[in-house]
Each structure stands twice: as C-alpha cells, then as structure tokens.
Design a protein around this motif. Structure first.
Motif, PDB file in Angstrom:
ATOM      1  N   ASP A 141     114.826 -61.805 -60.489  1.00  0.00           N
ATOM      2  CA  ASP A 141     114.110 -60.676 -61.073  1.00  0.00           C
ATOM      3  C   ASP A 141     113.209 -60.054 -60.020  1.00  0.00           C
ATOM      4  OD1 ASP A 141     115.228 -61.106 -63.543  1.00  0.00           O
ATOM      5  OD2 ASP A 141     113.509 -62.178 -64.343  1.00  0.00           O
TER       6      ASP A 141
ATOM      7  N   HIS B  62     112.104 -54.269 -62.507  1.00  0.00           N
ATOM      8  CA  HIS B  62     111.014 -53.740 -63.317  1.00  0.00           C
ATOM      9  C   HIS B  62     110.040 -52.986 -62.417  1.00  0.00           C
ATOM     10  CE1 HIS B  62     112.542 -57.147 -65.649  1.00  0.00           C
ATOM     11  NE2 HIS B  62     112.163 -56.457 -66.706  1.00  0.00           N
TER      12      HIS B  62
ATOM     13  N   ALA C  37     112.642 -50.164 -66.601  1.00  0.00           N
ATOM     14  CA  ALA C  37     111.938 -51.195 -67.363  1.00  0.00           C
ATOM     15  C   ALA C  37     110.536 -51.347 -66.791  1.00  0.00           C
ATOM     16  CB  ALA C  37     112.701 -52.510 -67.284  1.00  0.00           C
TER      17      ALA C  37
ATOM     18  N   ASN D 277     118.083 -56.837 -62.699  1.00  0.00           N
ATOM     19  CA  ASN D 277     116.771 -57.159 -63.252  1.00  0.00           C
ATOM     20  C   ASN D 277     115.651 -56.575 -62.412  1.00  0.00           C
ATOM     21  OD1 ASN D 277     117.868 -58.642 -65.386  1.00  0.00           O
ATOM     22  ND2 ASN D 277     118.094 -60.428 -64.074  1.00  0.00           N
TER      23      ASN D 277
ATOM     24  N   GLU E  20     113.240 -48.125 -57.819  1.00  0.00           N
ATOM     25  CA  GLU E  20     114.002 -48.682 -58.932  1.00  0.00           C
ATOM     26  C   GLU E  20     115.339 -47.958 -59.063  1.00  0.00           C
ATOM     27  OE1 GLU E  20     115.633 -48.899 -62.946  1.00  0.00           O
ATOM     28  OE2 GLU E  20     114.710 -47.106 -62.081  1.00  0.00           O
TER      29      GLU E  20
END
Length: 192
Positions: free
Chosen positions: A65, A92, A7, A90, A80
């Motif tokens: 997050d 990014h 993401a 979560n 990641e």
C-alpha cells in the motif's frame, strides 16, 4: 468515461495504519528542499517530476500500500494518477497533505525553514505582474507579459498543473540534498 476519484486517507487513519503491523509506504512527492524542511518520519522523498520520469523503475520497488503526500494534496493527486495509470492498485492520498498532518499534531521531522513551492509561485507570478504593469508605463507592450502570467495561472488551475512550479522546483534552492533515481531506489530497496 471519467477517471475514478482518488482514495483519500485522513491524518488520523494514516497514523493508525503506520502504527500497525503492515504500515503503508509513504511517498512524499514534494521537492527535496520542501522535504528537508519538514516531513513525516519514515517517509520517502520521490519528487513528482522524478516519479513521472522514472515511474516504472520506482514501481519495481513498491509493492505494498502506498500513501502519497505533498503540501496540500494537489501534487499527490497528480502522482496518484501517474501510479494508477501504471497499474499500482493500492494508492491513497493524504487528505490535506503534510499541512493537515502537522495541524493535527502528528510527529514530523523539521529542520530549517524554506518557502514551499506554492508560495514561491505566488511570489514570482506576483512580481512579474507588478513589474510588467509598472514598466508598461514606459513600454506599453509589457502589459501583455502580465496577461500571459494571468493566462498561465488560469491554465494551471484548470489543468491542475503548474509549469512555473515545475521550473522553480529545478532551482538549486529547491533541489536540496541528492534526490536522484539511484538514491530513491536504494532507499526503497533498503526499507524492505
């Protein structure tokens, strides 16, 4: 089965989320030396090699997050993957890394000037190739050193890893201030 695409989050969206009531935790996975030179205010330096080695201990203190930052996004993508495999939902990646953040004019803490890791890799690889080719005039077998560096760079591109970069990251020049597991975990705990 292929791995899901990470993401991505752009600089403007991250800036908006950082100003919200529930900002994400920003983990900068560059070397301590790179982090000391320039970083986002409020970010935490968790070098990629430390994150890989102590993933579970670090994850025990990260429950919100997370946005991963590096210079351009490559090391953040590796981080990641490590966090996704560990079950952190979560996560990014800052699209374009700290370079994009700075280009968009967002605030950074900046001190001194050091070469980033990717630039160091280009310098060392280029020097080894140039010197080995020139020296192969006297010792013909040295041309294979240049070949090995070229093959290593090709492998690094295909696998999105860089053994030379990881070795250079361990040099005192890149270590910067103390960035060990205990320090990282203490910073993460204090921030809660």
């Amino acid at each position: 089965m292929t791995a899901p695409m990470p993401a991505m989050i752009d600089s403007a969206e991250l800036n908006r989320r950082l100003a919200s009531g529930a900002p994400p935790r920003v983990l900068d996975v560059r070397t301590p030396g790179e982090f000391e030179t320039v970083h986002m205010p409020g970010s935490y330096n968790v070098p990629l090699d430390l994150l890989r080695e102590h993933r579970d201990e670090i994850l025990a203190h990260v429950d919100e997050d997370v946005v991963l930052v590096c210079r351009s996004g490559q090391r953040a993508a590796q981080a990641e993957e490590t966090l996704r495999k560990a079950g952190l939902p979560n996560v990014h990646i800052l699209d374009g890394g700290i370079t994009a953040w700075q280009t968009k004019g967002f605030v950074v803490n900046q001190r001194g000037q050091r070469w980033d890791l990717e630039r160091q890799v280009r310098l060392v690889a280029g020097l080894i190739v140039a010197v080995s080719i020139l020296a192969s005039i006297l010792v013909p077998g040295l041309k294979w050193v240049a070949f090995a560096i070229g093959a290593g760079l090709t492998f690094a591109a295909v696998t999105n890893t860089c053994a030379m970069g990881m070795l250079l990251a361990k040099l005192p020049y890149n270590r910067g201030a103390s960035c060990d597991l205990r320090t990282v975990v203490a910073q993460l705990v204090d921030a809660k």
